[in-house]
Design a protein around this motif. Structure first.
Motif, mmCIF file in Angstrom:
data_model
loop_
_atom_site.group_PDB
_atom_site.id
_atom_site.type_symbol
_atom_site.label_atom_id
_atom_site.label_comp_id
_atom_site.label_asym_id
_atom_site.label_seq_id
_atom_site.Cartn_x
_atom_site.Cartn_y
_atom_site.Cartn_z
ATOM 1 N N LEU A 73 0.925 -1.248 0.021
ATOM 2 C CA LEU A 73 -0.173 0.012 -0.045
ATOM 3 C C LEU A 73 0.872 1.188 -0.124
ATOM 4 O O LEU A 73 0.414 2.283 -0.728
ATOM 5 N N GLY A 80 -3.447 4.651 -3.878
ATOM 6 C CA GLY A 80 -3.937 3.337 -3.268
ATOM 7 C C GLY A 80 -4.064 2.558 -4.371
ATOM 8 O O GLY A 80 -3.496 2.597 -5.364
ATOM 9 N N ASN A 82 -6.189 -1.328 -5.382
ATOM 10 C CA ASN A 82 -7.600 -2.000 -5.318
ATOM 11 C C ASN A 82 -7.203 -3.571 -5.077
ATOM 12 O O ASN A 82 -6.080 -4.064 -5.146
ATOM 13 N N SER A 98 -9.045 -9.387 1.053
ATOM 14 C CA SER A 98 -10.186 -8.884 1.770
ATOM 15 C C SER A 98 -10.096 -8.917 3.139
ATOM 16 O O SER A 98 -10.456 -7.934 3.993
ATOM 17 N N LEU A 101 -7.272 -6.834 4.665
ATOM 18 C CA LEU A 101 -7.600 -5.406 4.324
ATOM 19 C C LEU A 101 -8.683 -4.835 5.644
ATOM 20 O O LEU A 101 -8.752 -3.952 5.918
ATOM 21 N N LYS A 105 -8.478 -2.106 8.127
ATOM 22 C CA LYS A 105 -9.185 -1.036 8.213
ATOM 23 C C LYS A 105 -9.915 -0.897 9.431
ATOM 24 O O LYS A 105 -9.993 0.409 9.980
ATOM 25 N N VAL A 110 -5.593 1.260 7.420
ATOM 26 C CA VAL A 110 -6.028 1.513 6.257
ATOM 27 C C VAL A 110 -7.337 2.367 5.980
ATOM 28 O O VAL A 110 -8.417 2.055 6.710
ATOM 29 N N PRO A 112 -10.651 2.869 2.917
ATOM 30 C CA PRO A 112 -11.154 2.753 1.583
ATOM 31 C C PRO A 112 -11.532 3.839 0.983
ATOM 32 O O PRO A 112 -12.074 4.769 1.699
ATOM 33 N N TYR A 121 -7.573 1.206 -1.675
ATOM 34 C CA TYR A 121 -7.375 1.252 -0.333
ATOM 35 C C TYR A 121 -5.858 2.003 -0.019
ATOM 36 O O TYR A 121 -5.087 1.801 -0.908
#
Length: 156
Positions: A73, A80, A82, A98, A101, A105, A110, A112, A121
């Motif tokens: 990242l 960012g 994807n 996912s 992440l 998150k 992180v 979105p 992200y």
């Protein structure tokens, strides 16, 4: 990379955090045994609260896969990246990416950003680094109080 965080992860996820901090204090500073006046109880409570706040952040950093994702990242810059492109760069499946992440998150590392139909992200370091810096500073203050007391006791 962040191997030392594994120890902190175990400490921070333990519901008996206060007892663990006291055990660390006794282990690290046995010369101050019985000296409960060295740190204010309110300050100790604030330190415990900081540990609890920073716990999820440090837990998220304790996994090597998430460390690698954070580096990818960072490499992607402000734009960012994807999930599809991140999956290609890490050789992990999209569901695995996912999942990691989501952990990053939820812990605040992180954010979105939706661009059209895709979600990109980006790193979000400021608030987490500020909280962790505050935790480290509190630990240093506690250590300084114990070290000062030890030095004063050994002058005699």
């Amino acid at each position: 990379m962040f191997k030392g965080l594994i120890i902190w992860t175990k400490i921070l996820t333990n519901p008996r955090l206060g007892s663990i901090l006291e055990a660390i204090r006794k282990q690290c500073f046995p010369q101050n045994k019985g000296r409960d006046d060295l740190i204010d109880k309110k300050e100790l409570k604030r330190l415990i609260d900081k540990f609890k706040t920073c716990g999820p952040m440090l837990v998220a950093l304790g996994d090597e896969v998430r460390q690698n994702i954070l580096l990818k990242l960072a490499d992607s810059g402000f734009e960012g990246i994807n999930v599809t492109n991140l999956s290609a760069k890490t050789n992990l499946s999209r569901p695995a990416i996912s999942h990691h992440l989501k952990v990053l998150k939820d812990s605040g590392w992180v954010v979105p950003v939706k661009k059209g139909t895709q979600i990109f992200y980006q790193l979000s370091l400021d608030s987490n680094l500020g909280m962790i810096s505050s935790l480290i500073e509190s630990i240093r203050k506690m250590e300084a109080a114990y070290a000062k007391d030890f030095a004063e006791r050994n002058k005699e």
